[in-house]
Design a protein around this motif. Structure first.
Motif, PDB file in Angstrom:
ATOM      1  N   ASP A  83      -7.342  10.879   7.710  1.00 37.94           N
ATOM      2  CA  ASP A  83      -8.333  10.271   6.827  1.00 37.94           C
ATOM      3  C   ASP A  83      -9.045  11.298   5.958  1.00 37.94           C
ATOM      4  O   ASP A  83      -9.208  11.101   4.765  1.00 37.94           O
ATOM      5  CB  ASP A  83      -9.349   9.470   7.640  1.00 37.94           C
ATOM      6  N   LYS A  84      -9.518  12.398   6.530  1.00 35.42           N
ATOM      7  CA  LYS A  84     -10.134  13.484   5.760  1.00 35.42           C
ATOM      8  C   LYS A  84     -11.144  12.978   4.736  1.00 35.42           C
ATOM      9  O   LYS A  84     -11.131  13.350   3.575  1.00 35.42           O
ATOM     10  CB  LYS A  84      -9.062  14.321   5.053  1.00 35.42           C
ATOM     11  N   GLY A  85     -12.009  12.105   5.187  1.00 33.16           N
ATOM     12  CA  GLY A  85     -13.084  11.682   4.308  1.00 33.16           C
ATOM     13  C   GLY A  85     -12.708  10.622   3.303  1.00 33.16           C
ATOM     14  O   GLY A  85     -13.374  10.490   2.272  1.00 33.16           O
ATOM     15  N   ARG A  86     -11.685   9.865   3.559  1.00 32.82           N
ATOM     16  CA  ARG A  86     -11.369   8.721   2.702  1.00 32.82           C
ATOM     17  C   ARG A  86     -10.690   7.637   3.516  1.00 32.82           C
ATOM     18  O   ARG A  86     -10.135   7.885   4.589  1.00 32.82           O
ATOM     19  CB  ARG A  86     -10.527   9.112   1.491  1.00 32.82           C
ATOM     20  N   LYS A  87     -10.753   6.415   2.989  1.00 33.27           N
ATOM     21  CA  LYS A  87     -10.054   5.296   3.589  1.00 33.27           C
ATOM     22  C   LYS A  87      -8.672   5.215   2.966  1.00 33.27           C
ATOM     23  O   LYS A  87      -8.521   5.361   1.755  1.00 33.27           O
ATOM     24  CB  LYS A  87     -10.821   4.001   3.326  1.00 33.27           C
ATOM     25  N   ILE A  88      -7.660   4.983   3.785  1.00 35.38           N
ATOM     26  CA  ILE A  88      -6.287   4.901   3.287  1.00 35.38           C
ATOM     27  C   ILE A  88      -5.792   3.471   3.415  1.00 35.38           C
ATOM     28  O   ILE A  88      -5.890   2.855   4.479  1.00 35.38           O
ATOM     29  CB  ILE A  88      -5.354   5.849   4.063  1.00 35.38           C
ATOM     30  N   VAL A  89      -5.267   2.919   2.314  1.00 34.60           N
ATOM     31  CA  VAL A  89      -4.609   1.615   2.354  1.00 34.60           C
ATOM     32  C   VAL A  89      -3.143   1.844   2.046  1.00 34.60           C
ATOM     33  O   VAL A  89      -2.793   2.541   1.093  1.00 34.60           O
ATOM     34  CB  VAL A  89      -5.239   0.616   1.363  1.00 34.60           C
ATOM     35  N   SER A  90      -2.268   1.282   2.874  1.00 32.95           N
ATOM     36  CA  SER A  90      -0.849   1.584   2.737  1.00 32.95           C
ATOM     37  C   SER A  90      -0.002   0.326   2.795  1.00 32.95           C
ATOM     38  O   SER A  90      -0.442  -0.718   3.298  1.00 32.95           O
ATOM     39  CB  SER A  90      -0.398   2.548   3.841  1.00 32.95           C
ATOM     40  N   ALA A  91       1.218   0.435   2.259  1.00 32.80           N
ATOM     41  CA  ALA A  91       2.200  -0.650   2.282  1.00 32.80           C
ATOM     42  C   ALA A  91       1.641  -1.940   1.685  1.00 32.80           C
ATOM     43  O   ALA A  91       1.988  -3.042   2.110  1.00 32.80           O
ATOM     44  CB  ALA A  91       2.704  -0.890   3.710  1.00 32.80           C
ATOM     45  N   ILE A  92       0.784  -1.821   0.684  1.00 33.55           N
ATOM     46  CA  ILE A  92       0.154  -2.999   0.093  1.00 33.55           C
ATOM     47  C   ILE A  92       1.106  -3.696  -0.883  1.00 33.55           C
ATOM     48  O   ILE A  92       2.082  -3.125  -1.344  1.00 33.55           O
ATOM     49  CB  ILE A  92      -1.163  -2.639  -0.626  1.00 33.55           C
ATOM     50  N   SER A  93       0.788  -4.930  -1.209  1.00 32.13           N
ATOM     51  CA  SER A  93       1.594  -5.713  -2.134  1.00 32.13           C
ATOM     52  C   SER A  93       1.232  -5.348  -3.575  1.00 32.13           C
ATOM     53  O   SER A  93       0.165  -4.780  -3.837  1.00 32.13           O
ATOM     54  CB  SER A  93       1.341  -7.203  -1.916  1.00 32.13           C
ATOM     55  N   PRO A  94       2.078  -5.692  -4.550  1.00 30.06           N
ATOM     56  CA  PRO A  94       1.731  -5.472  -5.957  1.00 30.06           C
ATOM     57  C   PRO A  94       0.449  -6.210  -6.365  1.00 30.06           C
ATOM     58  O   PRO A  94      -0.320  -5.706  -7.189  1.00 30.06           O
ATOM     59  CB  PRO A  94       2.949  -6.027  -6.702  1.00 30.06           C
ATOM     60  N   GLU A  95       0.201  -7.394  -5.799  1.00 29.44           N
ATOM     61  CA  GLU A  95      -1.024  -8.121  -6.104  1.00 29.44           C
ATOM     62  C   GLU A  95      -2.257  -7.369  -5.583  1.00 29.44           C
ATOM     63  O   GLU A  95      -3.288  -7.285  -6.270  1.00 29.44           O
ATOM     64  CB  GLU A  95      -0.995  -9.523  -5.479  1.00 29.44           C
ATOM     65  N   GLU A  96      -2.130  -6.808  -4.382  1.00 31.44           N
ATOM     66  CA  GLU A  96      -3.233  -6.009  -3.831  1.00 31.44           C
ATOM     67  C   GLU A  96      -3.429  -4.733  -4.636  1.00 31.44           C
ATOM     68  O   GLU A  96      -4.567  -4.283  -4.846  1.00 31.44           O
ATOM     69  CB  GLU A  96      -2.950  -5.680  -2.364  1.00 31.44           C
TER      70      GLU A  96
END
Length: 368
Positions: free
Chosen positions: A261-274
């Motif tokens: 994480d190193k001081g950030r939120k990670i969002v992964s494998a999201i859809s094109p709409e997301e």
């Protein structure tokens, strides 16, 4: 009039599927009957399969082991990403009923073929110049062939045989629109007339992507970090902007397992709409990606585009809009300043009109 689009529609890449969707929607809004030709060359399809031996071809043994281990560790995330992209392609792209694997399978019933956008003429991606993306297949004699925002990338140097093939193929096109000035200059050397036009996402504009965008579940104010290249200072740059805005850093990444994480939120494998949603609702965007820059502009966000050796497209876009000052080195400290879109709005309007006029006139036979 019935139009067939040939592009990298099947790539599990946000820029690829969203530019295909954008071009489809722009043409539909103009009243054309549009299909994306379901051309599935192995050179592109195999890259995104959950299981494929081709991806190990040419690697040293240690590299194969490392790559295999990585794919095992990210398997479930890859499954999620795969499902998200396949669903988007199935639901949002109007694909032809015919699934073509080579030039013999390309349907012949279209009045016009539009080639692009994306790097359809990059031999490195297609394992050599792909005859289909060069229009070298059977079709109606009167069918028009138009390149729109076609690209070769910026890092590939053509050999003599490839230059001859490209020249002979494009001489049969009715109009050629390219995405980068570098390709325009190359084609000029080959005595091929071309026009630099906007990426389809930019001529589609916000109205089309507002329909797609899914609002993030998080209610926190955030600075969005999106990078397709490694940059050891990018996160630190995003964090300094976030501190000034009283926000957190959210990074879009393919697979979270590789990142701490190193001081950030990670969002992964999201859809094109997301993907669209994270851009739409960001307080600011920090990007090392052309489409990261493009979607920042589309949603009129405050943003910074970090300099890199492969950012010619972003640089050309920002300079054409009078926003060149938003491109900055990642290793400097800056005081946040909002983007002044007042002057850029008129330039965006002019470039959209020019690009749409080029496309529609080419299809209707008004441009040679």
């Amino acid at each position: 009039m019935k139009i067939g689009i040939l592009t990298f529609h099947l790539a599990h890449n946000y820029g690829a599927v969203l530019q295909a969707y954008a071009l489809q929607e722009v043409l539909k809004e103009e009243g054309y009957e549009v299909e994306i030709i379901n051309y599935r060359p192995s050179s592109i399809e195999d890259v995104y399969k959950l299981f494929s031996l081709r991806i190990y071809k040419g690697d040293y043994f240690s590299r194969k082991v490392h790559k295999f281990a990585g794919r095992v560790l990210t398997f479930w995330a890859r499954c999620k990403r795969y499902r998200n992209f396949e669903r988007f392609i199935k639901v949002h792209l109007n694909l032809s009923k015919v699934c073509a694997r080579d030039k013999s399978g390309i349907p012949q019933g279209y009045d016009a073929y539009v080639f692009g956008s994306d790097q359809i003429w990059n031999p490195r991606l297609s394992h050599g110049l792909d005859e289909v993306y060069l229009g070298r297949f059977l079709c109606k004699k009167e069918a028009r062939k138009i390149a729109y925002a076609a690209s070769m990338g910026t890092e590939y140097v053509l050999g003599e045989a490839e230059r001859n093939t490209l020249t002979a193929s494009l001489e049969a096109f009715h109009s050629v629109g390219v995405r980068e000035k570098s390709l325009h200059d190359l084609l000029s050397d080959l005595h091929i007339n071309s026009t630099v036009v906007l990426d389809p996402t930019l001529i589609a504009g916000r109205e089309i992507f507002d329909r797609l965008a899914v609002k993030p579940a998080s209610s926190s104010r955030y600075v969005l970090l999106y990078r397709l290249e490694k940059d050891m200072y990018a996160l630190r740059f995003a964090q300094q902007i976030a501190r000034q805005l009283g926000a957190e850093v959210v990074e879009i990444a393919p697979y979270k397992i590789w990142l701490r994480d190193k001081g950030r939120k990670i969002v992964s494998a999201i859809s094109p709409e997301e993907f669209c949603g994270w851009f739409k609702y960001a307080a600011c965007v920090v990007s090392i990606s052309f489409h990261g820059t493009a979607f920042s502009v589309i949603f009129r966000k405050d943003f910074y585009c970090l300099k890199s050796a492969l950012q010619d497209r972003s640089r050309n876009l920002l300079e054409s809009l009078g926003l060149g000052g938003r491109m900055i080195a990642s290793d400097v400290s800056v005081g946040f300043e909002p983007v002044d879109y007042s002057k850029a709005e008129e330039k965006i309007k002019e470039l959209k009109k020019m690009s749409k006029d080029f496309l529609f006139n080419a299809i209707d036979g008004k441009v040679l």
